[in-house]
Design a protein around this motif. Structure first.
Motif: not given
Length: 333
Positions: A170-192
């Motif tokens: 999910v991405f919220h730059p002072e307002g929702w840019a994405t939807g609700t995403g998916s349930p959180a996991s403990i997997a590592p992530h590369l976000y940009g």
């Protein structure tokens, strides 16, 4: 008997499983003189569906407008288990995370065996300078699995990247840019994420360019890890690395190069094992090139670079033996 047969249907999913093909321009093995600027001969990319694909490489980490670079493996004098008084910026711009609350701790083998800074639900590290609406940011992180909140956020703006309220991607730059995403996991992530400052943002979850509302171009202001504002929506998790570019939107080739640097370092996204080259040092190095098509298929290629000493540099040759013994109190000749 004139009775029509029951109709049946078949659903056909047309998929693209063919990776882009990267062709080297020039030789697969080249030489480079130590201390000289490196000019990459480049590559071409062909794909069965997408046209004009960019290629990234690990030849050099893009540094144009690099405003902050946090790397848990490069915190001076810190040892695993140490509580951090700040997270130093290694970009050379002194944009350290020095606003500290709680006890963020360096962990030696946290994220796929690499160091990370651990936040345990009441720890925060914040910048003291602001980033406005024009930026590119790339992060490597993972949640611990319980307090799945704003691990990557802001102290002074309603901005978050990656995680919130038990969700990921999910991405919220002072307002929702994405939807609700998916349930959180403990997997590592590369976000940009990138923002032009003019109603055009993009969000990349593990390199995938996710659909979003592009006009949500809010400010980061004071980047904060561990939670939001003075102590809201705090998270438990690890952050290994952050690259933040101010007033610069990474090109597709730059983004792929940054992702390649991070993905090979932390063994993410199915990238091959690879050590980023240091072309300032003599010896044999390997540059990895990468291209990604719209279906998520990766193509890879490599080039060997042998770095040799500059023959124009003076060479000092010792006369006599290198180790020698001198009697104390006698003249040295």
């Amino acid at each position: 008997d004139g009775i029509p047969a029951d109709s049946v249907t078949r659903v056909v999913h047309v998929v693209d499983r063919t990776a882009p093909v990267i062709e080297l321009i020039g030789e697969a093995a080249i030489e480079h003189i130590q201390g000289q600027p490196f000019t990459d001969p480049g590559v071409t990319v062909e794909d069965n569906f997408d046209q004009g694909l960019a290629a990234g490489s690990t030849a050099e980490l893009p540094r144009k407008n690099l405003w902050m670079h946090l790397d848990a493996s490069r915190i001076p004098a810190a040892q695993p288990g140490d509580v951090l008084a700040r997270w130093p910026d290694i970009s050379g711009n002194a944009n350290h995370l020095s606003g500290v609350r709680g006890d963020p701790t360096l962990v030696g083998a946290a994220l796929n065996g690499k160091p990370a800074v651990r936040f345990d639900g009441d720890d925060f590290l914040a910048a003291t300078s602001d980033v406005q609406r024009h930026y590119s940011i790339f992060t490597v992180s993972q949640l611990e699995g319980t307090d799945n909140e704003r691990l990557i956020s802001s102290r002074t703006s309603n901005w978050l990247l990656g995680y919130q309220n038990g969700r990921q991607d999910v991405f919220h730059p002072e307002g929702w840019a994405t939807g609700t995403g998916s349930p959180a996991s403990i997997a590592p992530h590369l976000y940009g994420a990138t923002s032009t400052g003019g109603n055009s943002v993009r969000f990349y979850a593990d390199s995938e360019d996710l659909p979003l509302t592009p006009t949500r171009n809010g400010r980061i202001l004071k980047l904060q890890l561990g939670g939001y504002r003075e102590g809201d929506e705090s998270a438990r998790g690890d952050v290994a690395e952050v690259l933040l570019y101010d007033k610069h939107v990474s090109t597709p080739a730059e983004r792929l190069s940054i992702e390649a640097y991070l993905a090979t370092k932390y063994r993410l996204l199915g990238y091959p094992e690879h050590t980023a080259p240091d072309l300032s040092r003599t010896g044999e190095h390997t540059i990895l090139y990468v291209a990604r098509d719209s279906a998520g298929n990766y193509g890879f290629a490599t080039r060997k670079v042998t770095v040799k000493p500059d023959p124009a540099l003076p060479v000092i040759v010792l006369e006599g033996d290198s180790p020698m013994t001198h009697e104390a109190g006698t003249p040295f000749e």
